[in-house]
Write a protein that holds these residues in place. Structure first.
Motif, PDB file in Angstrom:
ATOM      1  N   THR A   1       0.916  -1.280   0.098  1.00  0.00           N
ATOM      2  CA  THR A   1      -0.232  -0.068  -0.021  1.00  0.00           C
ATOM      3  C   THR A   1       0.755   1.166  -0.155  1.00  0.00           C
ATOM      4  O   THR A   1       2.131   1.275   0.383  1.00  0.00           O
ATOM      5  N   ASP A   2       0.285   2.435  -0.653  1.00  0.00           N
ATOM      6  CA  ASP A   2       0.772   3.685  -0.080  1.00  0.00           C
ATOM      7  C   ASP A   2       0.716   3.762   1.546  1.00  0.00           C
ATOM      8  O   ASP A   2       0.050   2.953   2.013  1.00  0.00           O
ATOM      9  N   ALA A   3       1.130   4.852   2.109  1.00  0.00           N
ATOM     10  CA  ALA A   3       1.224   5.060   3.243  1.00  0.00           C
ATOM     11  C   ALA A   3      -0.186   5.099   3.866  1.00  0.00           C
ATOM     12  O   ALA A   3      -1.133   5.900   3.409  1.00  0.00           O
ATOM     13  N   MET A   4      -0.523   4.263   4.949  1.00  0.00           N
ATOM     14  CA  MET A   4      -1.865   3.915   5.580  1.00  0.00           C
ATOM     15  C   MET A   4      -2.108   5.368   6.461  1.00  0.00           C
ATOM     16  O   MET A   4      -3.224   5.162   6.931  1.00  0.00           O
ATOM     17  N   ASP A   5      -1.334   5.963   6.641  1.00  0.00           N
ATOM     18  CA  ASP A   5      -1.391   6.988   7.351  1.00  0.00           C
ATOM     19  C   ASP A   5      -1.943   8.550   6.876  1.00  0.00           C
ATOM     20  O   ASP A   5      -2.055   9.252   7.256  1.00  0.00           O
ATOM     21  N   MET A   6      -1.920   8.260   5.364  1.00  0.00           N
ATOM     22  CA  MET A   6      -2.291   9.575   4.594  1.00  0.00           C
ATOM     23  C   MET A   6      -3.867   9.508   4.660  1.00  0.00           C
ATOM     24  O   MET A   6      -4.807   8.873   4.733  1.00  0.00           O
ATOM     25  N   LYS A   7      -4.129  10.905   4.513  1.00  0.00           N
ATOM     26  CA  LYS A   7      -5.762  11.096   4.486  1.00  0.00           C
ATOM     27  C   LYS A   7      -6.571  10.585   3.294  1.00  0.00           C
ATOM     28  O   LYS A   7      -7.732  10.385   3.680  1.00  0.00           O
ATOM     29  N   GLY A   8      -5.982  10.295   2.215  1.00  0.00           N
ATOM     30  CA  GLY A   8      -6.495   9.861   1.187  1.00  0.00           C
ATOM     31  C   GLY A   8      -7.195   8.486   1.199  1.00  0.00           C
ATOM     32  O   GLY A   8      -8.215   7.954   0.796  1.00  0.00           O
ATOM     33  N   VAL A   9      -6.594   7.639   2.388  1.00  0.00           N
ATOM     34  CA  VAL A   9      -6.972   6.290   2.731  1.00  0.00           C
ATOM     35  C   VAL A   9      -7.978   6.393   4.099  1.00  0.00           C
ATOM     36  O   VAL A   9      -8.898   5.546   4.429  1.00  0.00           O
TER      37      VAL A   9
END
Length: 568
Positions: A298-306
Motif C-alpha cells: 500500500t501507499d502510506a496508510m496514515d495518508m488522508k486519502g485512505v
C-alpha cells in the motif's frame, strides 16, 4: 514515427536488460516457491507475529532518541516485518538499523522512498540524482540503468533493501500537485523505457524496486496525502494509458507494485473507496487480470486519502482483505494486528491467505540475503556514500538531459569576448551558473531580479540591459522542488517577455511546465534544464561554452509550440 521508434526502443531495452539479470534467481518466481529457511522461520512465529510481518513502521533519526527508542519498543513487542525510513543522517540510520535488527526475531525488511536516490530523504549528507522528469529527457537509457545500479550500491551500503521507485505515473496533468516532476513524463512508451532501465539497474544491483502508484496517479489535481483524489476515467482509457507502464513492466518481471489511494468508480463503484484497499483493484485487476505475482504494497496508510472515509483501523483490515502483502505505515499497527486477528476469527479473512503472504515476505528477505546477516558497518559510511564516481554519474545524467529549443543560432554565435548582460530572475545573488559564466566572460555584468520588483524598477533595468551586445537570461526556480507555476509578480513576467527577444539566449532552471508561466518563446535560443540544482547549472554552462552538445528531448508536451520529444 516517434511512437514506433519508442516502441522498438522499449522492446530492445526489455530484451537487453533481461540478459543482464542473471546474478540472482528471478525474484517473482523465487518468492512463489517453497524454501526451507522460510518454512523454518515461519514455524517460530506466533499468530500475531505472522500478521506483524505484513507491516512496515515509520523510522527516523532526526526526531530525537526518544522517538528512536519508541519505534524499537514497537518492533520488539509486535515483531513487525520492516521499516519505512525517513529523514536523519546516514551514520545515525545505520546505528538505528543495527539496534532494530537486534530486537527482531526475523530480519527486518528496510524500505525507503529513494526516487532520486538517498538524497530524497537524506539531502544534506548523501547524493541526489536528477528528478525523474529530468531523466525523461535523456536519450541514452544506459545512464539511467547505471543510476539504478548506483542507487542499489548506496542502499546496500547503508543497510536498506527496498526502494519505492520508480514512479511510473504518466504525468499528463501539468497541474498535478503530487507527481509532476517525479514522473518521467507524459508519454507512456518513454515512461516505460526509462522506468525499466531504472528498475533493472536496482534489481540487478541486489535490491527490490516497486512500481508506483498503481493504477496511475499522473492525471490528478488532488494530493492523496491530504485528500482522496477522484478519477472519472473509464476502464478503457485507464488500460490504454495509465495502466500501460504497469502492464509492460509486470511482464518484464517487476518485483513489486505500490497501490495508490485514489477513488476510481470505473474500477470499483463502492462509495469513496480508495484503490489501495479495493479488492477489485488489488486482486481482480492487478493480480488476476494483469497476472502480477510479485509483492503488493500500500501507499502510506496514515495518508488522508485512505483514512478519511475508513478510520480507526478499518482501512488496515480492508488492505489485507484487498490482497496486499505489505502495509506501509499504519496509524496504529498494534490496533491493526488485533483487528486482523478478529477478522480471521470471524471468517472475514482467511488464515491460509495470511500465511501465504507471510511466506512471500519471508521469501523476499531470503532473496535479499537477510538470512546471512544484517549488520551495517558505519566506518567510512559517509565517504562511501559520497564518492567521486557517483558525483560524476550525476553530472553525466545532467549533461545528457539538457534540451535545446527554438533555433540554435544565438547559441552558436555566443562569444565570451562580447559585452554580455547576464540577467538572472528568481535569485538575489550569483549561483553556480552565474559564477562559472562570469569567470569566462571578458566583459560581463550580472543583474539579479528576485521577482517582486516594481514595474518602474524593471523598466529602468530593461533600458540598461538592451544596450548590451549579448544577453543571457537565466530563469531560476529557487524552491526546493520545481513547480509548474512560478511565483514572479506580473511586472517581472512582463519584463521577461520583453527581454526574451531574438538576440537573447534564455536558460530555464525550472520545471518544463514553467514554459507556460513565463513567455520566453521569442528567445533566439532556449536551453531547458528542468531543475535548479548545481549539476544542472554546470551542464547548462557547458552547453553555453560549446563544451557539450545538448542532446535531451522534452519529456512532456507543454503547448503546440513545445511538444514531447522536441529538442535540437
Amino acid at each position: 514515427m516517434i511512437k514506433k521508434i519508442l516502441f522498438v526502443g522499449l522492446c530492445t531495452l526489455l530484451f537487453a536488460t533481461n540478459l543482464l539479470a542473471q546474478k540472482k534467481p528471478d525474484f517473482v518466481s523465487f518468492i512463489n516457491q517453497q524454501h526451507a529457511w522460510v518454512d523454518s522461520v515461519f514455524q517460530t512465529l506466533s499468530p500475531k507475529e505472522k500478521i506483524g510481518q505484513l507491516f512496515l513502521v515509520r523510522a527516523h533519526t532526526n526526531l530525537g532518541q526518544k522517538y528512536i527508542d519508541s519505534v524499537k519498543q514497537i518492533i520488539a513487542n509486535e515483531q513487525l516485518g520492516g521499516l519505512v525510513v525517513f529523514q536523519g543522517g546516514p551514520v545515525r540510520h545505520a546505528n538505528m538499523f543495527n539496534q532494530y535488527q537486534q530486537v527482531s526475531k526475523v530480519p527486518l525488511l528496510i524500505t525507503f522512498d529513494g526516487e532520486w536516490g538517498l538524497g530524497m530523504r537524506l539531502a544534506d549528507s548523501t547524493v541526489s540524482f536528477p528528478y525523474q522528469m529530468t531523466l525523461g529527457a535523456i536519450q541514452n537509457n544506459s545512464l539511467i540503468y547505471d543510476m539504478g545500479r548506483q542507487v542499489a550500491r548506496d542502499f546496500l551500503r547503508i543497510g536498506m533493501h527496498f526502494n519505492f521507485a520508480p514512479v511510473v505515473d504518466i504525468n499528463n496533468n501539468p497541474k498535478n500537485p503530487v507527481i509532476n516532476f517525479r514522473s518521467f513524463g507524459d508519454n507512456k512508451e518513454n515512461v516505460t523505457i526509462k522506468a525499466k532501465a531504472y528498475m533493472d539497474g536496482m534489481v540487478d544491483g541486489g535490491i527490490l524496486a516497486s512500481l508506483k502508484h498503481f493504477p496511475g496517479h499522473g492525471d490528478t489535481d488532488v494530493d492523496s496525502h491530504y485528500d482522496l483524489p477522484l478519477l472519472t476515467f473509464d476502464k478503457k482509457r485507464l488500460e490504454s494509458l495509465e495502466i500501460f507502464p504497469f502492464r509492460e513492466l509486470i511482464k518484464a518481471g517487476a518485483p513489486s507494485v505500490m497501490v495508490a489511494h485514489m477513488n476510481i468508480p470505473s474500477l470499483d463503484d463502492t462509495p469513496n473507496i480508495p484503490s489501495s484497499i479495493s479488492k477489485k483493484v488489488v486482486t481482480d485487476l492487478l493480480r488476476n487480470e494483469l497476472g502480477f505475482r510479485g509483492l503488493t504494497v500500500t501507499d502510506a496508510m496514515d495518508m488522508k486519502g485512505v483514512k478519511k472515509f475508513f478510520p480507526n483501523g478499518e482501512a488496515d483490515v480492508m488492505a489485507i482483505e484487498a490482497g496486499h502483502d505489505l502495509l506501509e505505515i499504519s496509524e496504529n499497527s498494534e490496533r491493526a494486528i488485533a483487528l486482523i486477528e478478529k477478522s480471521i476469527a470471524a471468517g472475514r479473512l482467511s488464515q491460509a491467505d495470511i500465511d501465504h503472504r507471510v511466506k512471500r515476505v519471508l521469501a523476499s528477505k531470503l532473496w535479499l540475503g537477510l538470512n546471512k546477516g544484517t549488520h551495517v558497518n558505519s566506518n567510512y559510511l559517509y565517504e562511501d556514500l559520497n564518492t567521486a564516481s557517483e558525483q560524476s554519474l550525476v553530472q553525466r545524467l545532467a549533461d545528457a538531459s539538457v534540451t535545446l529549443l527554438n533555433a540554435d543560432r544565438v547559441l552558436k554565435r555566443f562569444d565570451t569576448k562580447k559585452e554580455t548582460a547576464v540577467v538572472s530572475v528568481g535569485i538575489a545573488q550569483a549561483q553556480d551558473f552565474e559564477i562559472g559564466l562570469s569567470n569566462q566572460l571578458t566583459n560581463g555584468k550580472n543583474f539579479f531580479i528576485k521577482g517582486d520588483e516594481s514595474e518602474e524598477q524593471l523598466n529602468i533595468l530593461l533600458k540598461e540591459v538592451k544596450d548590451f551586445k549579448q544577453i543571457v537570461l537565466a530563469i531560476h526556480d529557487n524552491r526546493s522542488r520545481p513547480r509548474s507555476e512560478l511565483t514572479f509578480n506580473e511586472a517581472t513576467k512582463a519584463f521577461v517577455h520583453e527581454l526574451a527577444g531574438k538576440r537573447t539566449l534564455t536558460v530555464m532552471f525550472t520545471n518544463p511546465y514553467a514554459l507556460n508561466a513565463v513567455d520566453v518563446h521569442r528567445s533566439g535560443s532556449l536551453i531547458m534544464c528542468y531543475q535548479n540544482e548545481s549539476f544542472m547549472q554546470k551542464a547548462a554552462l557547458k552547453v553555453l561554452l560549446k563544451q557539450l552538445k545538448a542532446t535531451g528531448k522534452l519529456p512532456v508536451t507543454i503547448s503546440k509550440r513545445y511538444e514531447f520529444s522536441d529538442g535540437k
